[in-house]
Design an enzyme around this catalytic site. Sequence first.
Site, PDB file in Angstrom:
ATOM      1  N   CYS A   1     116.453  39.305  82.688  1.00  0.00           N
ATOM      2  CA  CYS A   1     116.471  38.256  81.655  1.00  0.00           C
ATOM      3  C   CYS A   1     117.895  37.750  81.385  1.00  0.00           C
ATOM      4  CB  CYS A   1     115.846  38.826  80.386  1.00  0.00           C
ATOM      5  SG  CYS A   1     115.993  37.770  78.941  1.00  0.00           S
TER       6      CYS A   1
ATOM      7  N   CYS B   1     118.847  37.438  77.694  1.00  0.00           N
ATOM      8  CA  CYS B   1     119.069  38.773  77.118  1.00  0.00           C
ATOM      9  C   CYS B   1     120.528  39.193  77.297  1.00  0.00           C
ATOM     10  CB  CYS B   1     118.140  39.804  77.762  1.00  0.00           C
ATOM     11  SG  CYS B   1     116.385  39.462  77.523  1.00  0.00           S
TER      12      CYS B   1
END
Length: 110
Positions: free
Chosen positions: A35, A38
């Site tokens: 991700c 993230c």
Amino acid sequence: MIKAAGVDEVTDETFAEEVTGSSLPVLVEFTADWCGPCRQLAPVLGALAKEEAGRLKIVVLDVDRNPETTAKYGILSAPTLVVFVDGEPVKSMVGSRPKRRLQQELADVI
């Protein structure tokens, strides 16, 4: 797993003790290694963990390695941030955000 100082990792096995059993409000980031947003959020959470120590606990949970908790809370994308107060989810936010915006969004729960 993307790590930030002051932010601990929880798992399916430790979630109940670390999150729902906490006396402090807990911000959980549901995250994954793949991700990109993230990664952007990691330093924001690290800074917030340092500033809010004693008032807010911040943890991360890898969605790929912890499918039970991910499914239990209906997490469909990463990053998803969920705030738990007294063991119950009270706020959910999807996506990365700058520190100032995150602080504003958390103001009513910490």
